[in-house]
Design an enzyme around this catalytic site. Structure first.
Site, PDB file in Angstrom:
ATOM      1  N   LYS A 146      -2.285  -3.740   8.785  1.00 20.59           N
ATOM      2  CA  LYS A 146      -2.671  -2.792   7.719  1.00 20.59           C
ATOM      3  C   LYS A 146      -4.096  -3.076   7.249  1.00 20.59           C
ATOM      4  O   LYS A 146      -4.873  -2.146   6.996  1.00 20.59           O
ATOM      5  CB  LYS A 146      -1.693  -2.878   6.540  1.00 20.59           C
ATOM      6  CG  LYS A 146      -2.025  -1.955   5.362  1.00 20.59           C
ATOM      7  CD  LYS A 146      -1.866  -0.477   5.693  1.00 20.59           C
ATOM      8  CE  LYS A 146      -2.382   0.441   4.578  1.00 20.59           C
ATOM      9  NZ  LYS A 146      -1.527   0.514   3.390  1.00 20.59           N
ATOM     10  N   LYS A 169      -9.269  -2.732  -3.367  1.00 25.31           N
ATOM     11  CA  LYS A 169      -8.287  -3.832  -3.317  1.00 25.31           C
ATOM     12  C   LYS A 169      -8.021  -4.227  -1.867  1.00 25.31           C
ATOM     13  O   LYS A 169      -8.004  -5.408  -1.512  1.00 25.31           O
ATOM     14  CB  LYS A 169      -6.977  -3.397  -3.989  1.00 25.31           C
ATOM     15  CG  LYS A 169      -5.861  -4.436  -3.905  1.00 25.31           C
ATOM     16  CD  LYS A 169      -4.467  -3.802  -3.917  1.00 25.31           C
ATOM     17  CE  LYS A 169      -4.132  -3.149  -2.596  1.00 25.31           C
ATOM     18  NZ  LYS A 169      -2.729  -2.786  -2.374  1.00 25.31           N
TER      19      LYS A 169
END
Lengths: 292, 292
Positions: free
Chosen positions: B171, B239
């Site tokens: 990811k 983030k």
């Protein structure tokens, strides 16, 4: 019948000229090494012994040359295209060169009564063979309309993007994005290998989502298996990133990604990888990480 | 019948839980703000008032939380998932967090007799609604096999990529590539606008060649028209690039593109653009060039 003079019969120009012959045009080709002109003659065209011979009777002149100095010499030089083209001829330069050189060619052509377009292509050798190139065309709209029939023989997506030099600008943007996509897939592969992930599975799932790209599909397997046969060579992509940088500077563009990409591509050339496929940029990311 | 406890019913978790209800599972949902649990109850699930209530009777526990500290608290905390899950339960954490936190979760889960997978997703709100997410799964193969039926309800491409933490690693690579593709399209657009090119035509021809990507297709129009409604917000992508950087440092990976991209995304957050769609990263390239 439209007579075409074709200058530059290399990996790209050769099959483009052959496709024009096959479409019924009378194509007279010139190449610095004459064997390639003789090949065109064997395919039904004519071989010229000089630029003057190739272009003097031509309605349309197509040039496909490696770099800006080649175009300056072959088009603007003493015995070049403009010195020999007839009034009203149409010059289509398919070379990938600096936009300012394309603008200079257009200006000098206009002074000689020749219409000029910059029409760099994308799609590689296979696209040239298949007559399926993407072609980004700069120049005036009437000249673009006049070139349509010829460009449709060699290209599948032929788009007029603006005035003289604009084709080169869009091609430069193309080469920036492609170099960046290659570097991103390479950096991701290094990251995944260092973490011990199954990279074949990883790229399968990455390709299915928003990270998907033509470069990821076409190049991830070669990078995973360290096979970098060209394809499009690093030394040419390096030249093109030089065009991106000079065009950015000329227009006053701060382009941080292109700066980093040009440095990585420069490192690849310096270290002797210029003849690899541009996906071989992976090796630079790998070397940074002590992996090769 | 498989009972599912679902923790985190936000933009992504809400529709995922609803799809599990629709597929016939008994789903008990918990969310910090209780309105979202009540919404799930109205859709045929059950609303829990605490994590303990959601997970104590569950065979499968799905967590979908914003960031690493949320997972540490909700899963590892005193009244969290592991303190209340039954022996033999299967924990599927769909949050996007640091790989080392996923490994810590897997270790603590094993000590409690709970099997754990990290299973971050890609595909956005629409993918969650459509049950069409791409899911990158880390953990042991038997646990992956056990999770298949549940994951196939919420995902379309569900791939096992390696041991615990590997899903997060893939990811992270996804978010690196997506951020890079956005920045490249943005930089190319600035370059083309500064050169006065017809950018709509330009992106049409760029999208047809090797420069083509999902990001180019999905985002170039919004950038050209300066519309940046989310979609996936810059603050979340910021983030995620933090995760890329810490995961790179942890594994000893020199990743120069991710460094530059993280700085650009940081600048976007600092300048108050965190709530824009991540394609709003364009504004940083534009500001560098005095264009906004």
């Amino acid at each position: 019948m439209t007579r075409i003079g074709f200058i530059g019969l290399g990996i790209m120009g050769g099959p483009m000229a052959a496709n024009l012959v096959a479409a019924g045009y009378e194509v007279t080709g010139y190449n610095r090494s004459s064997a390639k002109a003789e090949k065109l003659a064997a395919e039904g065209g004519k071989a010229a012994g000089s630029i003057a011979e190739a272009v003097s009777g031509a309605d349309v002149i197509v040039t496909m040359l490696p770099d800006s100095p080649d175009v300056e010499s072959a088009v603007l030089g003493e015995d070049g295209v403009l010195a020999n083209a007839r009034q009203g001829a149409l010059l289509i330069d398919c070379s990938t060169i600096r936009p300012e050189v394309s603008r200079e060619v257009a200006e000098q052509a206009e002074r000689q009564g020749v219409r000029a377009l910059d029409a760099p292509v994308s799609g590689g050798e296979q696209g040239a063979i298949d007559g399926a190139l993407s072609i980004m065309v700069g120049g005036d709209a009437a000249a673009f309309a006049a070139a349509g029939e010829v460009l449709d023989v060699v290209g599948r997506t032929v788009v007029h993007v603006g005035p003289a030099g604009s084709g080169q600008t869009v091609k430069a943007a193309n080469q920036l994005i492609v170099a960046g996509n290659i570097a991103l897939v390479a950096e991701a592969l290094v990251f995944l290998e260092k973490h011990g992930v199954d990279t074949e599975s990883a790229f399968r799932v990455l390709g299915g989502g928003l990270a998907g790209s033509k470069v990821l599909d076409a190049k991830n397997e070669g990078m995973r298996e360290r096979t970098f046969e060209p394809g499009f060579r690093i030394e040419l992509h390096h030249k093109d990133l030089g065009i991106v940088q000079s065009a950015a500077r000329e227009a006053g563009v701060s382009a941080p990604l292109s700066g980093l990409l040009a440095q990585l591509m420069e490192a690849a050339v310096v270290q002797g990888d210029g003849s690899l496929d541009h996906s071989g940029l992976f090796k630079q990311l790998a070397k940074l990480n002590g992996m090769e």
